[in-house]
Design an enzyme around this catalytic site. Structure first.
Site, PDB file in Angstrom:
ATOM      1  N   GLU A  44     -72.694 -21.578   0.547  1.00 15.78           N
ATOM      2  CA  GLU A  44     -74.580 -21.818   0.671  1.00 15.78           C
ATOM      3  C   GLU A  44     -75.341 -21.015  -0.055  1.00 15.78           C
ATOM      4  OE1 GLU A  44     -75.996 -21.027   4.389  1.00 15.78           O
ATOM      5  OE2 GLU A  44     -78.285 -21.595   3.868  1.00 15.78           O
ATOM      6  N   ARG A 269     -61.558 -15.067   8.324  1.00 19.33           N
ATOM      7  CA  ARG A 269     -61.822 -15.140   6.505  1.00 19.33           C
ATOM      8  C   ARG A 269     -61.245 -12.983   6.597  1.00 19.33           C
ATOM      9  NH1 ARG A 269     -67.053 -13.784   6.603  1.00 19.33           N
ATOM     10  NH2 ARG A 269     -67.331 -16.073   7.894  1.00 19.33           N
ATOM     11  N   LYS A 279     -73.016 -11.968   3.782  1.00 16.55           N
ATOM     12  CA  LYS A 279     -74.348 -12.008   3.539  1.00 16.55           C
ATOM     13  C   LYS A 279     -76.054 -11.344   3.468  1.00 16.55           C
ATOM     14  CE  LYS A 279     -73.311 -16.721   2.741  1.00 16.55           C
ATOM     15  NZ  LYS A 279     -73.741 -17.490   1.694  1.00 16.55           N
TER      16      LYS A 279
HETATM   17  P1  ATP Z   1     -73.092 -17.724   5.970  1.00 13.66           P
HETATM   18  O1  ATP Z   1     -73.471 -17.242   6.858  1.00 13.66           O
HETATM   19  O2  ATP Z   1     -74.590 -17.908   5.170  1.00 13.66           O
HETATM   20  O3  ATP Z   1     -72.678 -19.261   6.069  1.00 13.66           O
HETATM   21  P2  ATP Z   1     -70.659 -17.486   5.114  1.00 13.66           P
HETATM   22  O4  ATP Z   1     -69.845 -16.414   4.686  1.00 13.66           O
HETATM   23  O5  ATP Z   1     -70.164 -18.295   5.572  1.00 13.66           O
HETATM   24  O6  ATP Z   1     -71.941 -17.033   5.649  1.00 13.66           O
HETATM   25  P3  ATP Z   1     -71.062 -19.736   2.908  1.00 13.66           P
HETATM   26  O7  ATP Z   1     -71.198 -19.366   1.340  1.00 13.66           O
HETATM   27  O8  ATP Z   1     -70.985 -20.294   4.100  1.00 13.66           O
HETATM   28  O9  ATP Z   1     -70.985 -17.836   3.240  1.00 13.66           O
HETATM   29  O10 ATP Z   1     -69.427 -19.451   3.399  1.00 13.66           O
HETATM   30  C1  ATP Z   1     -68.705 -20.200   2.062  1.00 13.66           C
HETATM   31  C2  ATP Z   1     -67.595 -20.201   2.050  1.00 13.66           C
HETATM   32  O11 ATP Z   1     -66.394 -19.826   1.943  1.00 13.66           O
HETATM   33  C3  ATP Z   1     -67.051 -21.043   3.740  1.00 13.66           C
HETATM   34  O12 ATP Z   1     -65.987 -21.713   3.287  1.00 13.66           O
HETATM   35  C4  ATP Z   1     -66.928 -19.990   4.445  1.00 13.66           C
HETATM   36  O13 ATP Z   1     -66.021 -19.980   5.065  1.00 13.66           O
HETATM   37  C5  ATP Z   1     -65.848 -19.279   3.153  1.00 13.66           C
HETATM   38  N1  ATP Z   1     -65.467 -17.398   3.371  1.00 13.66           N
HETATM   39  C6  ATP Z   1     -67.152 -16.746   3.207  1.00 13.66           C
HETATM   40  N2  ATP Z   1     -66.604 -16.248   3.954  1.00 13.66           N
HETATM   41  C7  ATP Z   1     -65.333 -15.462   3.732  1.00 13.66           C
HETATM   42  C8  ATP Z   1     -64.066 -14.226   4.044  1.00 13.66           C
HETATM   43  N3  ATP Z   1     -64.323 -13.131   4.307  1.00 13.66           N
HETATM   44  N4  ATP Z   1     -62.788 -14.681   3.893  1.00 13.66           N
HETATM   45  C9  ATP Z   1     -62.774 -16.469   3.248  1.00 13.66           C
HETATM   46  N5  ATP Z   1     -63.458 -16.505   3.409  1.00 13.66           N
HETATM   47  C10 ATP Z   1     -65.083 -16.261   3.292  1.00 13.66           C
END
Ligand code: ATP
Ligand code: MG
Length: 561
Positions: A44, A269, A279
């Site tokens: 996002e 994650r 974030k």
């Molecule tokens: P939000 O809460 O804003 O959705 P998010 O950390 O999920 O935050 P995204 O931009 O949606 O952020 O993440 C993009 C991709 O990265 C998603 O598929 C998410 O699952 C993955 N991702 C985010 N944080 C992690 C993490 N700590 N470890 C592994 N994958 C992650």
């Protein structure tokens, strides 16, 4: 197993090739369930990418690469109020910097018109309705983990009424929150995500790509499955918190006239000790001025880590080592530091730099004389060769390398003791000069043995220490930024506000450090080892006449494999 999958696995032969996702993909290729593997990385654009995203990037692009498939970069831009082109651009740059190239660049907003049609389709099939309850009322009726939800009084509106209301939602006839479109599934489902989830909400907000064309926006849960299907994604890899959303994912794929049947697979994650990765928190740190920006070298963002001196190779190796599993865990940040240390050890040219200088005067070295000594650029890489470093009568050594009254285990310079100056000569301390008011040693007087040029004594006598040094007349003053972990708690905010765990000494700026002349003009981004101190990277603020270096990591490794 198809040929391409077999070779990919064999040639990698690493732990990553054994993870449960790759095993499953290999099996699906073998049975012919899948012919071409297609993944996507779906950020996002509401912040900068961090090391957790790197795990997801390495997994999505890595699986595609290993099985001869493709990976798209898809911006999940369904929430207009938090998103921005600044983030879009940084994310693209970061994915490329990590070393990956996407097959196609897509935006969920590319599909807004198609998603709207899909929603109308659900309405026509009696699987979605416009709910006129307020957001609070919707929430109240959702029930709890132990109690079922209650049906909305608007649940049984006719298809015609729903189509009309949905069109009027789109046309801007209602205020934010006045109506929502909901799936008609089961208010009594044990899975709260299946209790008539909201599919569309009204948001009179400007979108970074679609401008003011829309005032209704699809929810992530609604947009994601059909977006995957439209791109013929075969494996939609996401983090574990979406496990409970999978029934909705599957329900939508089943009930929408989509062109493919993607499959959602969840993995754990990345969590790191001493690190916050949400974030929202990272944005707070930036907005509250607790760091200098998203690219502050203490941030776990890829822009921050890049500025700190991390290499994409080290990050990829780290992601490979931590593997991919189904169970939540916390990885020791020392493993990440270990990966960059290991990579830079092989690649970073060595530099003589003195962070806290102490003047040394070699009394028997001719005044005004300069000579050049040959110094090895990288003992790990003979092909890196040697360079000439100027040596003269007055030098700087590290303040810590001298003690007037050394304790037993201190083998470096002390009165009457002989040590080696790296690649130069043996010197022996004869006396010290002190600041009369403070008693602090401000200068060390020595003699040198001209026969030890290059660093070895012809008579075979040994010294117990080798010190780094910089010629006083030739050294260039530099600013060195010594970074430490941003938090001093292993799990920041575990029992209180995470900000209370900020490490007050996470940055120490040291000025008037001394660099050997060859290092002064290194361009921003250059990574070097300051011998005996650590790995450093020239900051974007660096100038040839005023160099600035960031400490990436110290040489000392706290990681025990
Ligand atoms: P939000 O809460 O804003 O959705 P998010 O950390 O999920 O935050 P995204 O931009 O949606 O952020 O993440 C993009 C991709 O990265 C998603 O598929 C998410 O699952 C993955 N991702 C985010 N944080 C992690 C993490 N700590 N470890 C592994 N994958 C992650
Ligand atoms: Mg997300």
């Amino acid at each position: 197993m198809s040929d391409s999958a077999t070779t990919a696995l064999d040639s990698r032969g690493s732990a990553a090739s054994q993870d449960f996702i790759r095993a499953l993909v290999a099996e699906e290729l073998r049975t012919g369930k899948v012919q071409h593997v297609a993944t996507r990385f779906p950020p996002e654009p509401n912040g900068y990418l961090h090391i957790g995203h790197a795990k997801s990037i390495c997994l999505n692009f890595g699986v595609a690469r290993d099985f001869g498939g493709t990976c798209n970069l898809r911006f999940d831009d369904t929430n207009p109020t938090k998103e921005d082109v600044e983030y879009v651009e940084s994310i693209e740059a970061d994915v490329r910097w990590l070393g990956f190239e996407w097959q196609e660049l897509r935006f969920a907003s590319d599909y807004f018109e198609q998603l709207y049609e899909y929603a109308r389709d659900l309405i026509r099939r009696g699987l979605a309705y416009v709910d006129s309850l307020s957001p609070d009322e919707v929430r109240e009726r959702r029930g709890t983990l132990t109690e079922p939800g209650r049906d909305s009084p608007y649940r049984d509106r006719s298809v015609e009424e729903n189509l009309d209301l949905f069109a009027r939602m789109r046309n801007g006839e209602f205020e934010d929150g006045a109506q929502v479109l909901r799936a008609k599934i089961d208010m009594a489902s044990p899975n709260i995500n299946m209790r008539d989830p909201v599919l569309y909400r009204i948001r009179h907000a400007h979108h970074h790509r679609t401008g003011d064309a829309w005032c209704i926006y699809p929810m992530y849960d609604f947009a994601h499955p059909p977006s995957d299907a439209l791109e013929h994604i075969t494996h939609s890899l996401c983090t574990l918190e979406y496990e409970d959303h999978r029934p909705l994912y599957d329900w939508l794929i089943e009930n929408l006239p989509v062109p493919a049947t993607p499959r959602q697979i969840e993995f754990a994650r990345l969590n790191l000790t001493y690190t916050v990765m949400s974030k929202r928190r990272l944005l707070e740190l930036v907005q509250e001025g607790r760091v200098s920006g998203w690219d502050d070298p203490r941030m776990p963002t890829l822009v921050g880590m890049r500025r700190r001196g991390y290499t994409p190779e080290a990050i990829r190796v780290f992601c490979e080592r931590i593997g991919v599993a189904k169970r939540e865990n916390v990885v020791d940040v020392a493993l990440l530091e270990h990966a960059v240390r290991e990579d830079l050890n092989l690649r970073a040219p060595r530099v003589l730099a003195v962070v806290r200088p102490l003047r040394v005067v070699i009394e028997n070295y001719p005044e005004g004389q300069t000579e050049e000594v040959d110094v090895v650029n990288n003992p790990e890489d003979p092909s890196a060769g040697t360079r000439k470093v100027p040596f003269s009568r007055e030098l700087f050594i590290e303040r810590d390398d001298f003690m007037e009254q050394p304790p037993k285990k201190f083998f470096r310079l002390a009165p009457r003791r002989e040590v080696r100056l790296r690649c130069a000569y043996f010197i022996t301390c004869t006396s010290v000069v002190k600041d009369p008011s403070t008693g602090e040693v401000v200068e060390v007087r020595c003699t040198y043995d001209p026969a030890t040029r290059g660093g070895d004594a012809p008579d075979g006598r040994r010294v117990k220490a080798t010190l780094h040094w910089v010629s006083a007349a030739h050294g260039v003053d530099a600013e060195v930024r010594l970074y430490d972990r941003l938090f001093n708690a292993e799990e920041p905010g575990a029992t209180h506000d995470y900000r209370e765990d900020l490490n007050p000494s996470s940055l120490e700026v040291v000025t008037h450090c001394k660099l050997e002349p060859s290092a002064a003009a290194l361009p921003a981004g250059s990574r070097v080892q300051f011998e005996r101190i650590g790995y450093f990277c020239a900051d974007p603020d660096t100038r040839p006449e005023a160099p600035v270096f960031n400490r990436t990591v110290t040489l000392k490794d706290s990681y025990k494999p």
